[in-house]
Scaffold this motif. Structure first.
Motif, mmCIF file in Angstrom:
data_model
loop_
_atom_site.group_PDB
_atom_site.id
_atom_site.type_symbol
_atom_site.label_atom_id
_atom_site.label_comp_id
_atom_site.label_asym_id
_atom_site.label_seq_id
_atom_site.Cartn_x
_atom_site.Cartn_y
_atom_site.Cartn_z
ATOM 1 N N LEU A 118 32.382 37.490 53.138
ATOM 2 C CA LEU A 118 31.266 38.180 52.494
ATOM 3 C C LEU A 118 29.986 37.362 52.589
ATOM 4 N N ARG A 119 28.867 38.046 52.802
ATOM 5 C CA ARG A 119 27.565 37.389 52.773
ATOM 6 C C ARG A 119 26.978 37.517 51.377
ATOM 7 N N GLY A 120 26.349 36.462 50.911
ATOM 8 C CA GLY A 120 25.739 36.519 49.591
ATOM 9 C C GLY A 120 26.481 35.662 48.583
ATOM 10 N N LYS A 121 26.033 35.755 47.327
ATOM 11 C CA LYS A 121 26.580 34.903 46.267
ATOM 12 C C LYS A 121 27.765 35.587 45.584
ATOM 13 N N TRP A 122 28.892 35.565 46.259
ATOM 14 C CA TRP A 122 30.117 36.114 45.714
ATOM 15 C C TRP A 122 31.112 34.969 45.489
ATOM 16 N N ARG A 123 31.819 34.999 44.373
ATOM 17 C CA ARG A 123 32.838 33.978 44.082
ATOM 18 C C ARG A 123 34.203 34.647 44.236
ATOM 19 N N VAL A 124 34.937 34.260 45.251
ATOM 20 C CA VAL A 124 36.189 34.941 45.578
ATOM 21 C C VAL A 124 37.392 34.050 45.243
ATOM 22 N N THR A 125 38.345 34.606 44.521
ATOM 23 C CA THR A 125 39.628 33.938 44.263
ATOM 24 C C THR A 125 40.719 34.835 44.832
ATOM 25 N N PRO A 126 41.314 34.444 45.969
ATOM 26 C CA PRO A 126 42.317 35.317 46.586
ATOM 27 C C PRO A 126 43.644 35.296 45.835
ATOM 28 N N ALA A 127 44.331 36.417 45.899
ATOM 29 C CA ALA A 127 45.697 36.551 45.386
ATOM 30 C C ALA A 127 45.878 36.032 43.964
ATOM 31 N N VAL A 128 45.114 36.587 43.032
ATOM 32 C CA VAL A 128 45.332 36.223 41.618
ATOM 33 C C VAL A 128 46.625 36.862 41.106
ATOM 34 N N ALA A 129 47.109 37.885 41.823
ATOM 35 C CA ALA A 129 48.398 38.498 41.519
ATOM 36 C C ALA A 129 48.949 39.076 42.812
ATOM 37 N N ALA A 130 50.278 39.064 42.954
ATOM 38 C CA ALA A 130 50.893 39.577 44.180
ATOM 39 C C ALA A 130 52.342 39.950 43.920
ATOM 40 N N THR A 131 52.878 40.746 44.830
ATOM 41 C CA THR A 131 54.295 41.113 44.769
ATOM 42 C C THR A 131 55.024 40.445 45.926
ATOM 43 N N GLY A 132 56.330 40.562 45.932
ATOM 44 C CA GLY A 132 57.115 39.984 47.025
ATOM 45 C C GLY A 132 56.936 40.701 48.339
ATOM 46 N N ASN A 133 56.278 41.873 48.293
ATOM 47 C CA ASN A 133 56.035 42.652 49.515
ATOM 48 C C ASN A 133 54.652 42.398 50.093
ATOM 49 N N PHE A 134 53.996 41.324 49.645
ATOM 50 C CA PHE A 134 52.651 40.946 50.108
ATOM 51 C C PHE A 134 51.558 41.912 49.651
ATOM 52 N N ASP A 135 51.841 42.696 48.617
ATOM 53 C CA ASP A 135 50.745 43.427 47.966
ATOM 54 C C ASP A 135 50.006 42.386 47.133
ATOM 55 N N ALA A 136 48.694 42.468 47.089
ATOM 56 C CA ALA A 136 47.944 41.434 46.371
ATOM 57 C C ALA A 136 46.676 41.979 45.728
ATOM 58 N N VAL A 137 46.249 41.272 44.694
ATOM 59 C CA VAL A 137 44.982 41.566 44.021
ATOM 60 C C VAL A 137 44.110 40.318 44.113
ATOM 61 N N HIS A 138 42.874 40.477 44.606
ATOM 62 C CA HIS A 138 41.920 39.380 44.744
ATOM 63 C C HIS A 138 40.792 39.577 43.737
ATOM 64 N N ARG A 139 40.326 38.483 43.175
ATOM 65 C CA ARG A 139 39.249 38.569 42.180
ATOM 66 C C ARG A 139 37.921 38.132 42.784
ATOM 67 N N VAL A 140 36.897 38.933 42.561
ATOM 68 C CA VAL A 140 35.553 38.636 43.050
ATOM 69 C C VAL A 140 34.591 38.648 41.864
ATOM 70 N N ILE A 141 33.779 37.603 41.761
ATOM 71 C CA ILE A 141 32.732 37.557 40.739
ATOM 72 C C ILE A 141 31.388 37.657 41.450
ATOM 73 N N GLY A 142 30.579 38.580 41.009
ATOM 74 C CA GLY A 142 29.262 38.762 41.629
ATOM 75 C C GLY A 142 28.278 39.313 40.619
ATOM 76 N N ARG A 143 27.103 39.693 41.080
ATOM 77 C CA ARG A 143 26.083 40.242 40.188
ATOM 78 C C ARG A 143 26.555 41.522 39.468
ATOM 79 N N PRO A 144 27.427 42.342 40.090
ATOM 80 C CA PRO A 144 27.916 43.519 39.364
ATOM 81 C C PRO A 144 28.812 43.165 38.172
ATOM 82 N N GLY A 145 29.495 42.010 38.238
ATOM 83 C CA GLY A 145 30.441 41.611 37.197
ATOM 84 C C GLY A 145 31.700 41.069 37.842
ATOM 85 N N VAL A 146 32.855 41.547 37.375
ATOM 86 C CA VAL A 146 34.139 41.135 37.944
ATOM 87 C C VAL A 146 34.716 42.314 38.726
ATOM 88 N N ILE A 147 35.093 42.053 39.963
ATOM 89 C CA ILE A 147 35.662 43.103 40.815
ATOM 90 C C ILE A 147 37.043 42.660 41.272
#
Length: 250
Positions: A118-147
């Motif tokens: 990503l371009r810009g001031k985004w704070r990315v934390t990959p795989a804050v949660a995941a399953t054994g099937n490689f499904d995952a949730v990534h956390r992004v902090i930016g001007r909109p809030g938490v995504i």
């Protein structure tokens, strides 16, 4: 007290820095050339589009220069050449990026890779949660809030997103929380449009608030280890990722 450098040492350091810049520049040119050759073989329309754009812009600048006449004509012709080359380069960059996203789409770790670029001031934390099937949730902090960005099977990703939103809401108060599922289904965001989608979100918080949020959310930790997902979706992804950054710099 630090010793002052002698003129010879200063000269040697300058020469070393100059050599490093030259080496880096050469590496970028080599990387771009390799990427161009790869893209040209895969994308048969690349060269015709680049040539057409270059010829059209140069032709227009020459015609306009001849019509105006005088010294302006001699300025417009080289300007047209430079502008034509720039547009051709932009076409290459856009088509190369599109090709990379097309190859990455649907592969494990593709969303994490896209967020990392990503371009810009985004704070990315990959795989804050995941399953054994490689499904995952990534956390992004930016001007909109938490995504939260989920990738994988929607029926497994949506419960993960709900859990993470609930955990996070306890800490962030009134800060908006968004969730995105990567995919091509209804209500999902295609991988190639992820960055555009994030940039369309409203700016709700300041950069200072982003720093504060990041500190708070670090305390939550993650539910998975750093090796939960592969580093990128494609074996040769590192090369193309570097190309994307080089194109953006230019």
């Amino acid at each position: 007290m630090a010793k002052s450098r002698t003129p010879a040492q200063t000269k040697a350091l300058k020469a070393e820095a100059k050599a490093a810049r030259k080496a880096a520049s050469k590496q970028r040119r080599t990387q771009l050339w390799q990427a161009f050759q790869m893209q040209r073989k895969e994308d048969k329309r690349l060269l015709p589009y680049m040539i057409l754009a270059f010829v059209l812009i140069v032709g227009l600048s020459v015609a306009f220069g001849v019509a105006v006449g005088g010294f302006t004509m001699y300025l417009l012709i080289p300007l047209g050449v430079v502008l034509g080359a720039l547009v051709a380069f932009i076409i290459f960059g856009r088509r190369a990026q599109k090709s990379v996203y097309k190859k990455a789409e649907g592969q494990t770790g593709a969303a994490a890779w896209a967020l990392d670029n990503l371009r810009g001031k985004w704070r990315v934390t990959p795989a804050v949660a995941a399953t054994g099937n490689f499904d995952a949730v990534h956390r992004v902090i930016g001007r909109p809030g938490v995504i939260f960005v989920g990738e994988g099977a929607p029926n497994r990703v949506k419960p993960l997103l709900a859990q993470e939103k609930k955990r996070t809401a306890r800490l962030v108060g009134d800060v908006p929380i968004y969730d995105i599922v990567i995919g091509n289904g209804e209500g999902e965001v295609p991988l190639s449009k992820l960055e555009r989608h994030l940039n369309k979100l409203p700016a709700n918080i300041s950069v200072k608030q982003m720093d504060s949020l990041e500190s708070k959310l670090v305390a939550l930790g993650t539910k998975v280890g750093p090796g939960a997902l592969p580093k990128g979706p494609l074996p040769a992804q590192a090369k193309m990722r570097g190309v994307g950054r080089t194109v953006r710099r230019r």
